[in-house]
Write an enzyme that holds these catalytic residues in place. Structure first.
Site, PDB file in Angstrom:
ATOM      1  CB  CYS A  97      -0.926   0.059   1.253  1.00 31.11           C
ATOM      2  SG  CYS A  97      -1.853  -1.214   1.518  1.00 31.11           S
ATOM      3  CG  HIS A 390      -6.827   1.275  -0.712  1.00 35.01           C
ATOM      4  ND1 HIS A 390      -4.922   1.910  -0.666  1.00 35.01           N
ATOM      5  CD2 HIS A 390      -5.641  -0.034  -0.043  1.00 35.01           C
ATOM      6  CE1 HIS A 390      -4.435   0.690  -0.743  1.00 35.01           C
ATOM      7  NE2 HIS A 390      -4.265   0.100   0.211  1.00 35.01           N
ATOM      8  CB  CYS A 420      -0.365   0.370   7.235  1.00 39.07           C
ATOM      9  SG  CYS A 420      -1.834   0.465   7.149  1.00 39.07           S
TER      10      CYS A 420
END
Length: 433
Positions: A97, A390, A420
């Site tokens: 990510c 996302h 994160c």
């Protein structure tokens, strides 16, 4: 006595432009559209809007978390698709990510070390177009059949296969080391840190409310490029995940996804599977000045960390942020705007608690005092991943673009971006106006 030779001053690295596609829920606006297509369309638009001098681009650093079998080096394929000069360097990165944050950090280091003056950094993912692989028994049979000479031997290669062996295998969303999905890890964090369902739902509502408000105020107009998606070329103009009519009471009706009996993580307080792309244009400050570019912000510092995935998988921001702040020579209270990637509300609230915890500072960071309490008026002021979506590899560049533009509007101050990431990774970047 001879005076010591002083090294020449190092040019700062500026973000002079940034852009992203509208983000779309898996299987909706970009159904069937590859990450490479999204990346190509976006970078073309970015370069056209930036109006670079001829032959002005030196490198493209791009990422994709869910890899494409047909185009494993997405960065180079973007360069070739756009028929940019073949000399334009290109390589791909992956940090889950935090992938496009890594792309931006790599591009920054290329400029700082003299390897480039101008770099496009970003990432793209399409969860609507994930690669499906065959299971190992079928893969072995296919290899045996390919090697066989006679037709009968080719058929015999498939003897003994069961129906299950023929079922395609999608990419895993579980941690290989722990066997837990991201959502299950978020449930663990909520339980270990005492994060209530009510607090998670309230945070999710906040994210959607602020994103809707940002749309109403035109905040995203300069950040988002309409996408004309082939083959119909229908225009996608805004994120289709934002709940413009978000009501806190509706979140309580949703059932937990990962622990149906005792869980608190729902589809409402977690980021959805999303398609999209985002990128920033990085430039050496002296080059930007010479070419008449007005920087949005400068990269002040960045930090990356790794944690034990068996403990609290998504606590990377709380570990990376103090490193980035220390490197920038500032404290958390000096930061004017903060943008955290919202994987889950439980993850956000856990990291915020950790930053203001003396115990966490002493036991996890080896510091005598907490990093600091976050002023929520400065925190994710335009919503975050829970509301906007996302696309794994695009989120970091989206955040950098938003914070850089906010600093440009203010004309001064520091910004902080953090994520994160799977594997127990974390990232943080400090920008300055």
């Amino acid at each position: 006595m001879a005076r010591p030779i002083q090294p020449p001053p190092v040019d700062r690295v500026a973000i002079v432009h940034g852009l992203r596609t509208p983000f779309a829920k898996q299987g909706t606006a970009y159904a069937g559209t590859s990450a490479l297509t999204l990346a190509t369309l976006l970078v073309r638009e970015l370069l056209e809007r930036a109006i670079l001098p001829n032959d002005g681009l030196d490198a493209v650093v791009f990422g994709q978390v869910v890899p494409s079998i047909e185009a494993p080096n997405i960065a180079r394929e973007v360069v070739l698709n756009l028929e940019l000069p073949p000399r334009v360097d290109a390589h791909s990165v992956s940090r889950a990510c935090a992938t496009s944050t890594q792309a931006a950090a790599t591009g920054t280091m290329m400029i700082q070390t003299g390897q480039a003056d101008v770099v496009v950094a970003g990432g793209a993912d399409s969860m609507s177009d994930v690669p499906l692989t065959v299971r190992k028994p079928l893969a072995d049979a296919l290899i045996r059949a390919q090697r066989a000479k006679r037709p009968l031997d080719k058929l015999r290669a498939f003897q003994g296969l069961g129906a299950w062996d023929l079922v395609p295998e999608p990419p895993s969303i579980r941690e290989r080391s722990t066997g837990l999905s991201m959502g299950e890890s978020a449930e663990k964090m909520a339980r270990d840190n005492g994060i209530s369902r009510e607090d998670q739902d309230a945070y999710a509502h906040r994210s959607h409310w602020l994103a809707a408000k940002a749309y109403a105020e035109g905040i995203f107009e300069s950040e988002i490029a309409p996408m004309y998606v082939p083959p119909q070329y229908d225009a996608v103009r805004r994120d289709n995940l934002v709940r413009f009519d978000s009501e806190i009471s509706k979140y309580a009706r949703l059932k937990p996804v990962f622990d149906p009996e005792f869980g608190t993580v729902t589809a409402g307080n977690a980021s959805p599977l999303t398609d999209g792309a985002a990128a920033v244009l990085l430039m050496r400050e002296s080059v930007a000045d010479a070419w008449g570019f007005q920087p949005l912000a400068f990269v002040k510092s960045f930090a990356f960390v790794g944690l034990d995935p068996h403990d609290q998988l998504l606590m990377g921001p709380a570990h990376a942020i103090p490193k980035a702040l220390d490197s920038a020579g500032i404290g958390l209270s000096d930061v004017a705007v903060i943008d955290f990637h919202e994987a889950f509300a439980a993850q956000i609230l856990s990291n915020l608690r950790a930053l203001e915890s003396k115990r966490f500072a002493e036991e996890e960071l080896g510091r005598s005092s907490p990093v600091g309490a976050v002023d929520m008026d400065r925190f994710n002021p335009y919503g975050g991943s829970i509301a906007l979506g996302h696309p794994f590899a695009a989120t970091g560049a989206r955040q950098l673009n938003t914070v850089a533009r906010e600093l440009a509007r203010r004309g001064e101050g520091y910004g902080l971006v953090a994520q994160c990431a799977a594997g127990g990774l974390g990232a943080a970047v400090v920008l300055e106006a």
